[in-house]
Design a protein around this motif. Structure first.
Motif, short mmCIF file in Angstrom:
data_model
loop_
_atom_site.label_atom_id
_atom_site.label_comp_id
_atom_site.label_asym_id
_atom_site.label_seq_id
_atom_site.Cartn_x
_atom_site.Cartn_y
_atom_site.Cartn_z
N LEU A 165 -9.87 8.02 -8.20
CA LEU A 165 -9.12 7.48 -9.33
C LEU A 165 -7.69 7.26 -8.88
N CYS A 166 -7.16 6.07 -9.04
CA CYS A 166 -5.84 5.78 -8.49
C CYS A 166 -5.12 4.71 -9.30
N ALA A 231 -4.85 -3.08 -9.18
CA ALA A 231 -4.31 -1.72 -9.23
C ALA A 231 -3.00 -1.64 -8.46
N VAL A 232 -2.95 -2.22 -7.26
CA VAL A 232 -1.73 -2.19 -6.45
C VAL A 232 -0.59 -2.90 -7.17
N ASP A 233 -0.89 -3.95 -7.92
CA ASP A 233 0.13 -4.69 -8.65
C ASP A 233 0.56 -4.02 -9.95
N LEU A 249 -3.23 4.48 -0.23
CA LEU A 249 -2.80 5.85 -0.56
C LEU A 249 -1.81 6.36 0.49
N ALA A 250 -2.08 6.07 1.76
CA ALA A 250 -1.19 6.54 2.82
C ALA A 250 0.18 5.87 2.74
N ALA A 251 0.21 4.60 2.33
CA ALA A 251 1.47 3.86 2.25
C ALA A 251 2.20 4.06 0.93
N GLY A 252 1.58 4.74 -0.03
CA GLY A 252 2.23 4.96 -1.31
C GLY A 252 2.07 3.82 -2.29
#
Length: 315
Positions: A165-166, A231-233, A249-252
């Motif tokens: 979930l992100c 989701a990223v946007d 996730l690693a890049a935030g």
């Protein structure tokens, strides 16, 4: 049609459950396929199949003959493989994979495979729709999730891949983060849709406790990469395969939510046709992908120089 081709047609039709479908796999028209089967039956003096417009079943004689035909064709395929082994991996490899997994993971693995085998030509089709290896010209299909029973060879890759979930930091800044699975009902959830079905029931587990939540939102997409991009946007919360969002996730760009709860597992499998149809190139690629998965979970690099693990070598 040579006798060996008639036997190949008989085996393909038995495996596909349809004479016309078996013929299509070999590039044979339905009328020609029907005539070839009649010739084979006449030569043997027995009826091998009982056919109708919608179904096909083997007679007892057909079942007996099928087992021997498979053994014979397996032996011929093994001979071809032995001859080709000394020539290296060459030719076209047709691969089907989900969109996100193909772009973010499989692409790099295939790059490494071609560096090792420059004679291989890759045709990669990215689609979240399921491929039918008995009907479509696909050598290997990479699939996420539990697989239905089929007559195909399924090789599960050694990858841990729960759904995560992100959401983007921008979304969380505006709406806050849910503190329980049930709190998702108050959030804009980005849903995946395939073949007319909306995947809006999200499952979470904490110890022995299992919670299913029906989520809602203003966006649905039939492409996993599109849902991830939304989701990223910052448009909402996504429920994505871990492998699809590792880099985010690693890049935030995305933040994992509800860390005490685990999402459903989404195992990664390779689907291949019957082992008799595996060329040396297909076997080499399947072994290589298995080795990549194992090394990834071990925290090692892509195996550029070492051989594959032999994951399908004994199939």
């Amino acid at each position: 049609m040579p006798v060996l081709d008639e036997i190949e047609l008989f085996v393909r039709a038995a495996e596909a459950g349809s004479l016309s479908r078996g013929g299509r796999l070999l590039g044979v028209a339905p009328a020609a396929a029907s005539a070839a089967l009649k010739r084979l039956e006449a030569r043997l003096g027995v009826r091998l199949m009982v056919r109708s417009t919608r179904s096909l079943r083997l007679t007892p004689e057909g079942e007996t003959y099928l087992a021997h035909c498979r053994q014979a064709l397996d032996a011929l395929a093994a001979g071809r493989a032995a001859l080709a082994a000394g020539e290296g991996v060459r030719g076209e490899l047709r691969i089907s994979a989900p969109s996100d997994l193909g772009r973010h993971l499989l692409r790099g693995w295939l790059d490494a495979f071609q560096r090792r085998h420059p004679g291989a030509r890759v045709v990669l089709t990215l689609s979240d729709a399921l491929s039918d290896l008995l009907r479509e010209p696909i050598d290997i299909a990479v699939r996420l999730g539990e697989l239905p029973d089929s007559g195909l060879v399924a090789l599960r890759l050694p990858l841990l891949n729960p759904r995560v979930l992100c959401a983007a930091p921008a979304y969380l800044a505006r709406h806050g983060a849910p503190d329980t699975p049930q709190a998702l009902r108050g959030h804009n959830c980005l849903r995946y849709r395939l073949d007319g079905r909306s995947y809006g029931r999200w499952r979470f587990r904490r110890g022995d406790e299992v919670v299913d939540v029906e989520v809602e939102g203003d966006r649905q997409g039939n492409d996993g990469a599109l849902v991830r991009a939304w989701a990223v946007d910052g448009f909402g919360i996504a429920y994505k395969s871990r492998l699809d969002v590792l880099d985010d996730l690693a890049a935030g760009r995305l933040v994992a939510l509800l860390p005490d709860w685990q999402g459903e597992s989404a195992p990664v499998s390779l689907l291949l046709p019957h082992r008799r149809h595996l060329s040396p190139a297909v076997r080499a690629l399947a072994d290589f992908l298995h080795a990549c998965a194992r090394r990834m979970e071990a925290g090692e690099g892509v195996p550029d120089a070492s051989r594959g693990a032999g994951a399908v070598g004994e199939l």
